[in-house]
Design an enzyme around this catalytic site. Structure first.
Site, PDB file in Angstrom:
ATOM      1  N   ASP A  35      -1.403  -0.963   2.719  1.00 11.22           N
ATOM      2  CA  ASP A  35      -1.235  -1.512   1.830  1.00 11.22           C
ATOM      3  C   ASP A  35      -2.431  -2.918   1.244  1.00 11.22           C
ATOM      4  OD1 ASP A  35       0.175  -3.301   0.171  1.00 11.22           O
ATOM      5  OD2 ASP A  35       1.394  -5.139   2.558  1.00 11.22           O
ATOM      6  N   HIS A  52      -5.658   1.130  -6.766  1.00  9.68           N
ATOM      7  CA  HIS A  52      -5.773   2.794  -5.807  1.00  9.68           C
ATOM      8  C   HIS A  52      -6.046   3.595  -5.882  1.00  9.68           C
ATOM      9  CE1 HIS A  52      -1.068   0.506  -5.950  1.00  9.68           C
ATOM     10  NE2 HIS A  52      -1.242   1.282  -7.208  1.00  9.68           N
ATOM     11  N   LEU A 146      -4.705  18.204  13.826  1.00 10.62           N
ATOM     12  CA  LEU A 146      -3.941  17.534  13.221  1.00 10.62           C
ATOM     13  C   LEU A 146      -3.077  18.047  11.470  1.00 10.62           C
ATOM     14  CD1 LEU A 146      -4.106  13.658  13.016  1.00 10.62           C
ATOM     15  CD2 LEU A 146      -4.992  14.491  10.823  1.00 10.62           C
TER      16      LEU A 146
END
Length: 256
Positions: A35, A52, A146
């Site tokens: 956020d 962004h 991962l």
């Protein structure tokens, strides 16, 4: 007090005190609500699209560090089903950024043994985004480190709705006995099937909302709120969250 097993410091972060981390008390799966990209940009006189882009750059360090720590999974909330209501220019920029990210970061994923996966509805996503999602998923399929999960066009209520529909269809066909529908059966029909539930949920920019994110999966996740906006969240802030997590006493409904 449990004995701490220090981890080696990241090679590119000599100033970080990685000895704070306890290898025996790391989460298996971290979920992050990234956020604050827009606020970060506005505070600097930049456009939301600039925010962004800065946020996309911040992803690399966090992914690489989670891979180095040998975590099982990292799920990033990237674009929600509600985000389609944003300005068309911003949505277009985000879609273009996904393609840029997938192209530029594939070598990093391969170098770090990262397996890629997308969760969320595919319908509605542009064809070029879907094509690159599929290419990176296929290219990293044999990696066993991962698992990086990108939640794009994702909403937890939508996910649960889709799971219920799939279960109902199987029951209607007779391939699933309604008496066999339990929590495991529901989990097996969620987008995240096969992944462990998140142990730790991180949200940046000081916000304390779930925002329709992994509502089934985070039933027993620990929360960590970082005050910084996502573009300023890096390895040091990730370590802070991991230290915080290690200090939690997780009871899972049991008595202390």
């Amino acid at each position: 007090m449990p004995t701490s097993t220090p981890l080696n410091a990241p090679p590119d972060s000599a100033t970080l005190d990685a000895s704070r981390l306890d290898a025996d008390r790391l989460p298996r799966h971290i979920a992050i609500i990234m956020d604050g990209n827009g606020r970060w940009a506005t505070s600097r006189g930049l456009t939301r699209s600039d925010g962004h882009r800065a946020g996309a750059k911040a992803v690399r360090d966090v992914v690489t560090e989670c891979a180095r720590l040998d975590l099982d999974a990292l799920t990033l909330y990237s674009f929600s089903t509600e985000n389609w209501s944003r300005a068309a220019e911003e949505v277009s920029t985000l879609m273009a950024l996904y393609v840029e990210y997938l192209v530029s970061e594939l070598p990093t994923m391969l170098d770090n043994n990262v397996r890629f996966r997308q969760i969320g509805r595919r319908q509605g996503l542009p064809t070029d985004v879907l094509d690159h999602l599929d290419r990176v998923t296929e290219a990293t399929a044999d990696n066993d480190g991962l698992t990086l999960v990108l939640a794009i066009n994702y909403g937890a209520r939508t996910e649960i709705t889709d799971a219920v529909r799939a279960i109902a269809a199987k029951a209607q066909k007779g391939s699933l006995d309604p008496d066999d529908i339990d929590e495991d059966a529901i989990a097996d029909h969620l987008y995240t099937a096969g992944l462990p539930d998140p142990d730790l949920l991180i949200r940046t920019a000081g916000e304390q909302r779930l925002s329709n994110y992994l509502l089934w999966q985070i039933s027993y996740a620990e929360f960590h709120v970082a005050d910084c906006c996502w573009p300023d969240f890096g390895v040091a802030q990730l370590h802070d969250a991991l230290v915080d997590f290690a200090q939690r006493h997780r009871k899972f409904g049991r008595e202390a």
